[in-house]
Design an enzyme around this catalytic site. Structure first.
Site, PDB file in Angstrom:
ATOM      1  N   MET A   3      16.994   7.546 -12.285  1.00  0.00           N
ATOM      2  CA  MET A   3      17.783   6.276 -12.447  1.00  0.00           C
ATOM      3  C   MET A   3      16.748   5.089 -12.444  1.00  0.00           C
ATOM      4  O   MET A   3      17.059   4.120 -13.300  1.00  0.00           O
ATOM      5  CB  MET A   3      19.051   6.084 -11.427  1.00  0.00           C
ATOM      6  CG  MET A   3      19.906   7.283 -11.512  1.00  0.00           C
ATOM      7  SD  MET A   3      21.144   7.418 -12.773  1.00  0.00           S
ATOM      8  CE  MET A   3      22.030   6.039 -12.496  1.00  0.00           C
ATOM      9  N   HIS A   4      15.797   5.014 -11.661  1.00  0.00           N
ATOM     10  CA  HIS A   4      15.130   3.688 -11.591  1.00  0.00           C
ATOM     11  C   HIS A   4      14.064   3.479 -12.913  1.00  0.00           C
ATOM     12  O   HIS A   4      13.539   2.323 -13.219  1.00  0.00           O
ATOM     13  CB  HIS A   4      14.053   3.853 -10.453  1.00  0.00           C
ATOM     14  CG  HIS A   4      13.109   5.034 -10.679  1.00  0.00           C
ATOM     15  ND1 HIS A   4      13.413   6.417  -9.788  1.00  0.00           N
ATOM     16  CD2 HIS A   4      11.943   5.214 -11.248  1.00  0.00           C
ATOM     17  CE1 HIS A   4      12.772   7.079 -10.050  1.00  0.00           C
ATOM     18  NE2 HIS A   4      11.622   6.587 -10.792  1.00  0.00           N
ATOM     19  N   ASP A   5      14.057   4.724 -13.789  1.00  0.00           N
ATOM     20  CA  ASP A   5      13.422   4.561 -15.053  1.00  0.00           C
ATOM     21  C   ASP A   5      14.084   3.753 -16.125  1.00  0.00           C
ATOM     22  O   ASP A   5      13.532   3.396 -17.119  1.00  0.00           O
ATOM     23  CB  ASP A   5      13.180   5.986 -15.430  1.00  0.00           C
ATOM     24  CG  ASP A   5      12.085   6.942 -14.950  1.00  0.00           C
ATOM     25  OD1 ASP A   5      11.252   6.033 -14.206  1.00  0.00           O
ATOM     26  OD2 ASP A   5      12.133   8.070 -14.940  1.00  0.00           O
ATOM     27  N   GLU A  32      17.424   8.760  -5.034  1.00  0.00           N
ATOM     28  CA  GLU A  32      16.634   7.632  -5.463  1.00  0.00           C
ATOM     29  C   GLU A  32      15.984   6.981  -4.156  1.00  0.00           C
ATOM     30  O   GLU A  32      16.655   6.964  -3.213  1.00  0.00           O
ATOM     31  CB  GLU A  32      17.274   6.426  -6.357  1.00  0.00           C
ATOM     32  CG  GLU A  32      17.733   6.968  -7.653  1.00  0.00           C
ATOM     33  CD  GLU A  32      16.654   7.179  -8.556  1.00  0.00           C
ATOM     34  OE1 GLU A  32      15.247   6.335  -8.292  1.00  0.00           O
ATOM     35  OE2 GLU A  32      16.713   7.695  -9.524  1.00  0.00           O
ATOM     36  N   ARG A  61      13.990  -0.492 -12.753  1.00  0.00           N
ATOM     37  CA  ARG A  61      13.792  -1.023 -11.398  1.00  0.00           C
ATOM     38  C   ARG A  61      14.327  -0.311 -10.283  1.00  0.00           C
ATOM     39  O   ARG A  61      15.161   0.879 -10.640  1.00  0.00           O
ATOM     40  CB  ARG A  61      14.122  -2.296 -11.438  1.00  0.00           C
ATOM     41  CG  ARG A  61      15.509  -2.580 -11.524  1.00  0.00           C
ATOM     42  CD  ARG A  61      15.822  -4.072 -11.454  1.00  0.00           C
ATOM     43  NE  ARG A  61      17.150  -4.408 -11.350  1.00  0.00           N
ATOM     44  CZ  ARG A  61      18.154  -4.265 -10.502  1.00  0.00           C
ATOM     45  NH1 ARG A  61      17.929  -4.086  -9.341  1.00  0.00           N
ATOM     46  NH2 ARG A  61      19.428  -4.539 -10.702  1.00  0.00           N
TER      47      ARG A  61
END
Length: 93
Positions: A3-5, A32, A61
């Site tokens: 998900m942070h990508d 995450e 982020r």
């Protein structure tokens, strides 16, 4: 741990697609490195990983539990829970 990508807009689409693909009563797990809700820590997520995402992705982020919860609730997931792993929970407080 993907998900942070992605950008916030892309990440909002992922729970929606999961919800549509799951059978009634299905569940999704997001694993995450979380930033706390006031975005002050823990340092590995707030500073180090966020810097990494700035350099390596377009719009990626680290996100907060409140952000993930809002996205999940928006598409009708219920009983949304945040579980901090022991090591991360110690540094988040």
């Amino acid at each position: 741990m993907i998900m942070h990508d992605w950008s916030e807009a892309d990440d909002q689409a992922i729970p929606r697609k999961c919800y549509e693909a799951l059978p009634k009563g299905g569940a999704v797990v997001i694993s995450e490195l979380l930033v706390n809700d006031d975005k002050t820590g823990p340092a590995p997520a707030a500073a180090l990983m966020s810097l990494n995402m700035l350099v390596e992705t377009v719009g990626g982020r680290n996100y907060t539990p409140a952000e993930y919860s809002a996205w999940l609730n928006e598409v009708d997931f219920r009983d949304v829970r945040v579980v901090w792993l022991k090591r991360q929970a110690q540094t988040a407080q």
